[in-house]
Enzyme design. Structure first.
Site, PDB file in Angstrom:
ATOM      1  N   ARG B  58       0.801  -1.214   0.000  1.00  0.00           N
ATOM      2  CA  ARG B  58       0.000   0.000   0.000  1.00  0.00           C
ATOM      3  C   ARG B  58       0.843   1.279   0.000  1.00  0.00           C
ATOM      4  O   ARG B  58       0.747   2.110  -0.898  1.00  0.00           O
ATOM      5  CB  ARG B  58      -0.836  -0.063   1.271  1.00  0.00           C
ATOM      6  CG  ARG B  58      -2.014   0.792   1.330  1.00  0.00           C
ATOM      7  CD  ARG B  58      -2.857   0.292   2.473  1.00  0.00           C
ATOM      8  NE  ARG B  58      -3.599  -0.884   2.068  1.00  0.00           N
ATOM      9  CZ  ARG B  58      -4.901  -0.846   1.782  1.00  0.00           C
ATOM     10  NH1 ARG B  58      -5.573   0.274   1.892  1.00  0.00           N
ATOM     11  NH2 ARG B  58      -5.523  -1.925   1.407  1.00  0.00           N
ATOM     12  N   THR B  59       1.680   1.407   1.022  1.00  0.00           N
ATOM     13  CA  THR B  59       2.450   2.641   1.166  1.00  0.00           C
ATOM     14  C   THR B  59       3.466   2.777   0.031  1.00  0.00           C
ATOM     15  O   THR B  59       3.643   3.853  -0.534  1.00  0.00           O
ATOM     16  CB  THR B  59       3.162   2.670   2.533  1.00  0.00           C
ATOM     17  OG1 THR B  59       2.177   2.525   3.550  1.00  0.00           O
ATOM     18  CG2 THR B  59       3.905   3.968   2.741  1.00  0.00           C
ATOM     19  N   LYS B  86      22.573  -9.760   2.346  1.00  0.00           N
ATOM     20  CA  LYS B  86      23.989 -10.126   2.427  1.00  0.00           C
ATOM     21  C   LYS B  86      24.660  -9.502   3.646  1.00  0.00           C
ATOM     22  O   LYS B  86      25.865  -9.610   3.818  1.00  0.00           O
ATOM     23  CB  LYS B  86      24.719  -9.676   1.162  1.00  0.00           C
ATOM     24  CG  LYS B  86      24.266 -10.403  -0.093  1.00  0.00           C
ATOM     25  CD  LYS B  86      24.950  -9.807  -1.324  1.00  0.00           C
ATOM     26  CE  LYS B  86      24.187 -10.135  -2.583  1.00  0.00           C
ATOM     27  NZ  LYS B  86      24.432  -9.129  -3.630  1.00  0.00           N
ATOM     28  N   ARG B 108      11.210   2.783   4.595  1.00  0.00           N
ATOM     29  CA  ARG B 108      10.385   2.066   5.578  1.00  0.00           C
ATOM     30  C   ARG B 108      11.278   1.039   6.236  1.00  0.00           C
ATOM     31  O   ARG B 108      12.028   0.331   5.547  1.00  0.00           O
ATOM     32  CB  ARG B 108       9.220   1.397   4.861  1.00  0.00           C
ATOM     33  CG  ARG B 108       8.734   0.115   5.477  1.00  0.00           C
ATOM     34  CD  ARG B 108       7.476   0.139   6.290  1.00  0.00           C
ATOM     35  NE  ARG B 108       6.461   1.097   6.020  1.00  0.00           N
ATOM     36  CZ  ARG B 108       5.172   0.785   5.852  1.00  0.00           C
ATOM     37  NH1 ARG B 108       4.795  -0.481   5.821  1.00  0.00           N
ATOM     38  NH2 ARG B 108       4.275   1.718   5.703  1.00  0.00           N
ATOM     39  N   HIS B 136       4.727   7.413  11.371  1.00  0.00           N
ATOM     40  CA  HIS B 136       4.383   7.230   9.968  1.00  0.00           C
ATOM     41  C   HIS B 136       3.753   8.556   9.529  1.00  0.00           C
ATOM     42  O   HIS B 136       2.539   8.657   9.376  1.00  0.00           O
ATOM     43  CB  HIS B 136       3.392   6.063   9.845  1.00  0.00           C
ATOM     44  CG  HIS B 136       3.172   5.588   8.435  1.00  0.00           C
ATOM     45  ND1 HIS B 136       3.629   6.271   7.331  1.00  0.00           N
ATOM     46  CD2 HIS B 136       2.534   4.498   7.957  1.00  0.00           C
ATOM     47  CE1 HIS B 136       3.280   5.614   6.235  1.00  0.00           C
ATOM     48  NE2 HIS B 136       2.619   4.540   6.585  1.00  0.00           N
TER      49      HIS B 136
END
Lengths: 450, 307
Positions: B58-59, B86, B108, B136
């Site tokens: 969504r974001t 890694k 994020r 957020h």
């Protein structure tokens, strides 16, 4: 080697000395102390007289300086063996003497863990070869610090361990902790408790409170520490074992210890660290991983209680919990950074603020940072064979010639990048402090700085 | 007027004027989205990197659409395909992204404070698309935008936020934004997920859903993270729904014209009944559309500030 230190202001509570003295050291031991005062207090019997310079290998002029018995830090992580990229016995002891510390006790959470006499002997051998100051290993309580079965406490003690701790981890199993406190009575060995209820603290990275919520970081409540301190005091009462509580950080913990001492639980002692009486959880703001430490920095109220505890004797010892880490480990996600503060080189300066603020007298400071830890660890000529360990925490004739000469007047700025320790992880970088050692004498050697 | 910082990291750090500037700018971009040609050349030649260390459809999509509507090039980096697996450090990844020519990095991450860390360490603009349980901010801004659009104001509205406040970065940013703009915020949920400390943020705390919803203008539901189940925060989703699920009967406690919001994705039947989610009160899809306009405004405004 003969060393003559003249005109320094010696503070040594064991001899009730707080005045200008001349100090004589030969082959690493104190031979004579001459008080210069008119009365002379009978120390050294002969009063002040300056021997001919030629008779000494070193003459140190200490006028205007404070002299203390070398500091004894009973909570240090030297990281060797296994984590030499963080610190070594060599660099850690160099940092110690820079901070005026002449004896360090190193915690067993190395790799491999110091849970058997072989590792203890390795550490002691390295310390003899490369150490700038005395090193006294602390052995693990349980094998591999796993909290499952007792390590070989007796054999480690005989190899030179001065205390036992699973530091970094608690002994969660109450029965096992009981056994450790009971069994250690054979040699009157000290059990040091890292008091943390692991289920209550699980995943936590800072003090629990409004600030942890607003930073979105998982909190560790004060009760995670207090529950375990309450348990361990109860177990000390049950067993008669010698219990020492490491790095006390909360007001509730101080209260529990005060009550235990008042009740007469004779064999309980406790330490705190300079960061717990100098800064609050606010230091974490901005996700400063150099302020991430376990137990976490607490609230204003806790800091005040720690200072009271230091003042009234509830907290016997100031130790550093020196926990050096690599720069890469401390930069990145706060959650993933390891806990710990590099403390050896700021401990004296931060503690001296307590003297300036009248929380402690200079004599009491010497007790907290030298005499009390020496006594608790049996390094004061009482418990261990003093021919092996020497006598620490005092400058009485016959004791080790470990001392620190301090300029208590000139301010200096803490510069983490310039630390002798490999660990530059400190929340005190840039702080202006006083009381910097100008000379430290340890293991019969003289370390001098401008 | 412009933003003071090259980054948008948290609602806590920006002023009320800056919030208003973003909302006004978003209103302009919303007009663009209603046109036949939904694209402006505002950031042509710039590069936006979506650096997602946590799964998000969504974001990430919303940011991607917003960036494309502004004509920037968009690169998506997610944990599963990048060198993160890694063992590369956050800083090394960020520096690499910068060397590739990123002007804006949208990040994020599951750890709180990572966007803050990144912003301090790289010259590109950093936009926080959710960091751990911290903030957020663009979600709060789009929530404000939606409330403003539906209610005509923010001040003095009664806004009830329901669910896992403790772990919700959406709730944190919403609390800061709403209280700043003068709304009255109520937090509803079990004490394990709504700790008392939250009262100090200027919100009222309710454990009883009906009492908390009484007379509310806005009901914001939070997603219950199913992985919390079995961790002792609440006994079962069944019991949770009984106590804190939004049903039609509970909605009737709120004002007649109350709107229902949800940051998505919804767990139907766990925190919200389907009939409520699909009702005329629900503005959940408006939130999605407004999210694009608000993120366009944020990308546009941060790129106008030099490091």
């Amino acid at each position: 080697m003969k060393i003559f230190i003249k005109n320094g202001h010696l503070v040594d509570p064991t001899q009730k000395i707080d005045e200008i003295c001349d100090i004589f050291i030969q082959d690493g031991k104190i031979t004579e102390i001459h008080a210069q005062g008119a009365k002379g207090k009978g120390i050294g019997a002969k009063g002040s007289k300056e021997p001919a310079a030629g008779k000494f290998d070193e003459i140190i002029e200490a006028s205007g300086m404070i002299i203390m018995p070398g500091l004894v830090d009973m909570h240090v992580h030297l990281r060797e063996p296994g984590f030499e990229y963080k610190e070594t016995i060599k660099t850690g002891t160099e940092a110690a003497v820079r901070g005026g510390i002449t004896s360090v006790c190193c915690m067993p959470n190395t790799n491999p863990v110091n849970d058997n006499p072989g590792i203890t002997e390795f550490i002691l051998r390295k310390a003899i070869l490369e150490g700038s100051c005395s090193v006294f290993p602390i052995g693990a309580i349980t094998k591999g610090q796993k909290g499952e079965e007792l390590a070989e406490l007796g054999m480690m003690y005989d190899a030179g361990c001065v205390a036992f701790s699973d530091d970094g981890r608690p002994v969660m199993d109450s029965l096992l902790m009981r056994r450790a406190l009971e069994y250690s009575r054979v040699r009157k060995a000290l059990i040091i408790s890292h008091a943390e209820d692991m289920s209550l603290a699980a995943g936590g990275v800072m003090n629990e409170g409004l600030l942890s919520i607003t930073l979105g970081l998982k909190g560790i409540p004060a009760q995670a520490e207090e529950i375990m301190i309450a348990r361990d005091i109860a177990l000390a009462e049950l067993t008669g074992g010698r219990l020492h509580i490491a790095h006390v950080s909360t007001a509730g913990s101080v209260e529990l210890l005060r009550a235990a001492k008042k009740r007469g639980v004779a064999e309980v002692t406790a330490e705190t660290c300079p960061h717990y009486f100098s800064i609050t959880e606010q230091a974490v703001c901005g996700y400063n991983a150099n302020a991430k430490v376990n137990p976490p920095l607490r609230s204003e109220k806790d800091v005040e209680a720690i200072r009271m505890g230091v003042h009234d004797g509830t907290l016997d010892v100031i130790a550093t919990d020196h926990a050096p880490h690599h720069k890469d480990e401390k930069s990145g996600e706060f959650d993933n950074a390891p806990s710990g503060i590099s403390g050896l080189e700021t401990s004296l300066g931060l503690s001296m603020r307590l003297v300036d603020e009248k929380v402690l007298t200079l004599g009491q400071l010497v007790e907290k940072m030298s005499l009390n830890p020496a006594r608790i660890l049996g390094l004061h000529g009482d418990n261990h064979s003093s021919t092996l360990t020497g006598i620490k925490g005092t400058l009485k004739p016959g004791a080790d010639g470990d001392l620190v000469i301090i300029d208590t007047k000139t301010e200096y700025t803490v510069n983490a990048a310039g630390f002798k320790s490999k660990g530059k992880n400190t929340p005190f970088d840039g702080w202006v402090l006083k009381a910097r050692p100008v000379v430290t004498v340890a293991k019969g050697r003289i370390y001098r700085w401008e | 007027m412009s933003l003071r910082s090259k980054d948008l990291i948290s609602i806590k750090d920006i002023s009320t004027e800056e919030i208003e500037l973003i909302l006004e700018t978003a209103a302009g971009f919303k007009d663009v989205l209603g046109r036949d040609i939904k694209k402006v050349p505002a950031l042509r030649g710039k590069t936006t990197v979506n650096l997602f260390y946590e799964p998000s459809t969504r974001t990430r999509t919303s940011f991607e659409v917003a960036a494309k509507r502004l004509s920037t090039d968009v690169i998506n980096i997610t944990t599963s395909t990048s060198s993160v697996v890694k063992g590369e450090t956050l800083l090394d990844t960020a520096r690499t992204v910068l060397a590739l020519g990123a002007d804006i990095v949208v990040i994020r991450h599951s750890c709180s404070g990572t966007s803050h860390f990144l912003a301090k360490n790289i010259e590109a603009s950093v936009v926080n698309a959710g960091d751990g349980t911290n903030e957020h901010p663009t979600q709060a801004l789009l929530d404000l935008f939606t409330i403003q659009e539906k209610k005509g104001r923010i001040r003095d509205l009664e806004v009830a936020i329901v669910g896992d406040i403790l772990h919700s970065r959406v709730a944190k940013s919403d609390i800061y934004a709403l209280t700043r703009l003068g709304a009255n915020v109520r937090l509803i949920g079990p004490p394990t997920l709504v700790p008392d400390y939250l009262k100090d943020l200027g919100a009222k705390v309710y454990f009883d859903m009906n009492a908390g919803l009484e007379g509310a203008d806005v009901i914001m539901m939070l997603r219950i993270q199913l992985e919390r189940q079995g961790k002792g925060f609440f006994p079962s989703t069944h019991e949770y729904f009984r106590n804190w699920g939004l049903t039609a009967a509970r909605v009737s406690r709120a004002k007649d014209d109350a709107i229902i919001m949800h940051p998505g994705p919804m767990n139907r039947g766990i925190e919200i009944a389907s009939e409520v989610a699909d009702s005329s009160r629900s503005v959940i899809l408006d939130q999605v559309t407004n999210g694009i306009a608000v993120r366009m405004a944020v990308l546009y405004l941060v790129s106008g500030v030099k490091a």
